[in-house]
Design a protein around this motif. Structure first.
Motif, short mmCIF file in Angstrom:
data_model
loop_
_atom_site.label_atom_id
_atom_site.label_comp_id
_atom_site.label_asym_id
_atom_site.label_seq_id
_atom_site.Cartn_x
_atom_site.Cartn_y
_atom_site.Cartn_z
N GLU A 146 2.22 12.61 4.36
CA GLU A 146 2.31 14.04 4.43
C GLU A 146 4.00 14.39 4.37
OE1 GLU A 146 -0.92 15.50 7.60
OE2 GLU A 146 0.66 14.09 8.43
N ALA A 147 4.92 13.41 4.66
CA ALA A 147 6.26 13.60 4.51
C ALA A 147 6.75 13.76 2.87
CB ALA A 147 7.24 12.52 5.43
N GLY A 148 5.81 13.05 2.11
CA GLY A 148 6.06 12.92 0.95
C GLY A 148 6.15 11.66 0.16
N ALA A 149 6.11 10.80 0.95
CA ALA A 149 5.99 9.24 0.38
C ALA A 149 4.82 9.12 -0.40
CB ALA A 149 6.18 8.02 1.60
N LYS A 150 4.90 8.13 -1.39
CA LYS A 150 3.49 7.81 -2.19
C LYS A 150 2.79 6.55 -0.94
CE LYS A 150 5.91 6.03 -5.57
NZ LYS A 150 7.37 6.46 -5.35
N GLY A 151 1.43 6.74 -0.91
CA GLY A 151 0.58 6.23 0.00
C GLY A 151 -0.31 5.15 -0.66
N VAL A 152 -0.32 4.03 0.02
CA VAL A 152 -0.91 3.01 -0.59
C VAL A 152 -1.82 2.26 0.58
CG1 VAL A 152 -1.15 0.85 -1.46
CG2 VAL A 152 0.09 2.47 -2.68
N SER A 153 -3.04 2.20 0.59
CA SER A 153 -3.97 1.69 1.65
C SER A 153 -4.11 0.34 1.52
CB SER A 153 -4.91 2.59 1.84
OG SER A 153 -6.02 2.46 0.77
N VAL A 154 -4.23 -0.59 2.64
CA VAL A 154 -4.77 -1.99 2.53
C VAL A 154 -5.90 -2.20 3.66
CG1 VAL A 154 -2.60 -2.93 1.57
CG2 VAL A 154 -2.94 -2.61 4.00
N THR A 155 -6.72 -2.96 3.60
CA THR A 155 -7.73 -3.18 4.68
C THR A 155 -7.31 -4.07 5.85
OG1 THR A 155 -8.65 -4.86 3.36
CG2 THR A 155 -9.36 -2.79 3.03
N ASP A 156 -6.39 -5.19 5.43
CA ASP A 156 -5.79 -5.98 6.44
C ASP A 156 -4.70 -6.71 5.75
OD1 ASP A 156 -6.97 -8.05 4.71
OD2 ASP A 156 -8.97 -7.71 5.74
N PRO A 157 -4.08 -7.72 6.57
CA PRO A 157 -2.96 -8.59 6.01
C PRO A 157 -3.41 -9.02 4.75
CG PRO A 157 -2.91 -8.62 8.46
CD PRO A 157 -4.17 -8.04 8.06
N GLY A 158 -4.69 -9.61 4.83
CA GLY A 158 -5.01 -10.50 3.35
C GLY A 158 -4.90 -9.61 2.17
N ASP A 159 -5.62 -8.48 2.29
CA ASP A 159 -5.35 -7.39 1.48
C ASP A 159 -3.93 -7.12 0.79
OD1 ASP A 159 -6.53 -5.70 -0.53
OD2 ASP A 159 -6.45 -3.84 0.75
N ALA A 160 -3.13 -6.83 2.08
CA ALA A 160 -1.79 -6.64 1.64
C ALA A 160 -1.05 -7.99 1.15
CB ALA A 160 -0.83 -6.33 3.08
N LEU A 161 -1.75 -9.17 1.25
CA LEU A 161 -0.99 -10.17 0.69
C LEU A 161 -0.83 -10.09 -1.03
CD1 LEU A 161 0.60 -12.82 1.62
CD2 LEU A 161 -1.61 -14.01 1.30
N GLY A 162 -2.27 -9.64 -1.42
CA GLY A 162 -2.56 -9.37 -3.02
C GLY A 162 -1.55 -8.37 -3.22
N LEU A 163 -1.42 -7.27 -2.46
CA LEU A 163 -0.42 -6.13 -3.01
C LEU A 163 1.13 -6.72 -3.15
CD1 LEU A 163 0.95 -3.32 -3.41
CD2 LEU A 163 0.89 -3.08 -0.91
N MET A 164 1.27 -7.63 -2.05
CA MET A 164 2.79 -8.42 -2.38
C MET A 164 2.83 -8.97 -3.85
SD MET A 164 4.78 -7.75 0.25
CE MET A 164 4.95 -7.30 2.05
N ASP A 165 2.06 -9.91 -3.76
CA ASP A 165 1.95 -10.63 -5.15
C ASP A 165 2.13 -9.68 -6.41
OD1 ASP A 165 1.85 -13.19 -4.04
OD2 ASP A 165 -0.50 -13.33 -3.88
N ALA A 166 1.30 -8.62 -6.28
CA ALA A 166 1.42 -7.68 -7.49
C ALA A 166 2.88 -7.21 -7.55
CB ALA A 166 0.45 -6.41 -7.32
#
Length: 264
Positions: free
Chosen positions: A238-258
């Motif tokens: 809402e403050a203007g940041a781009k938002g990306v959702s993850v389901t859990d730390p395992g999903d976030a790990l995939g984002l980190m690799d990307a």
């Protein structure tokens, strides 16, 4: 304001347009109140060596230290890390030897007592004062008071199952809000309600971070697991940041690799 799973995003475009990578902590980088796992420690540390990174958590600085700061590995560049616990009502930077406080917006003792009394009274009236707890139900985090139904250190699955439709948290928040019209009362994590000064949320954190770095809020990419309207991560969007959702730390790990695959 559209929030997508990272797997549905154009990662090349996100990396091209992002100057700061912001993250929620609980159930994003790590399980609730648990240190990051070794694979996440490796990726998160590597990311700080290659980009500006912000950690914006509803937890206290003590918990953030336990979960993240104390487990960073030797590749981490702490000077690139912006630590904003209690939903951005505090801000810390590394000064070469310690985490130095940039600002804080703490509640005064009388307000703390009033908030704690209201949370306890209404939780009991609503039948939300659970018998089995792991740690304190009500925690004074300095700039934020947090009620956790089963205690601060309850297992993640216990927290997750307590209020799957958010009705319990909303009922408690509404009751406490009526007592405290000058404070911000909101749902926190899976089983928590947070009380802070008005305006203290992840939207505030994103705006303060952008101001400190001389950038626009749209230059910040924020990742969290509660990124729908009403979730405690959504104010960053809402403050203007781009938002990306993850389901859990395992999903976030995939984002980190990307991210790491695309950053120089």
């Amino acid at each position: 304001m559209k929030v997508r799973s990272w797997t549905a995003c154009d990662m090349d475009e996100l990396c091209r347009t992002t100057k700061v990578y912001g993250f929620d902590l609980d159930n994003t980088l790590a399980s609730s109140k648990q240190p990051m796992k070794p694979a996440m420690i490796e990726r998160f540390s590597a990311l700080t060596a290659r980009a500006e990174v912000a950690l914006i958590s509803g937890g206290s600085m003590d918990v953030v230290t336990l979960q993240v700061l104390d487990v960073l590995d030797g590749t981490a560049d702490r000077t690139h890390l912006h630590v904003m616990p209690t939903s951005g009502s505090r801000y810390y930077r590394w000064n070469g030897s310690a985490w130095a406080l940039v600002y804080s917006h703490d509640l005064d003792p009388d307000t703390v007592a009033t908030v704690e009394s209201s949370l306890e009274r209404h939780a009991k009236e609503l039948g939300l004062w659970e018998d089995r707890v792991w740690g304190p139900r009500i925690e004074n985090r300095g700039s934020q008071i947090t009620f956790s139904a089963h205690g601060q250190y309850a297992p993640v699955e216990v927290k997750r199952q307590w209020d799957p439709d958010n009705r319990k948290k909303q009922a408690l928040a509404e009751a406490v809000r009526a007592d405290l019209p000058d404070l911000k009362v909101r749902s926190g994590g899976y089983s928590s309600v947070d009380v802070s000064l008005n305006g203290m949320d992840k939207a505030y954190a994103v705006r303060q971070l952008a101001s400190a770095l001389g950038i626009e809020t749209r230059d910040i990419l924020f990742t969290g697991d509660r990124m729908t309207p009403g979730g405690n991560d959504y104010p960053a969007v809402e403050a203007g940041a781009k938002g990306v959702s993850v389901t859990d730390p395992g999903d976030a790990l995939g984002l980190m690799d990307a991210l790491l695959a695309r950053l120089p």
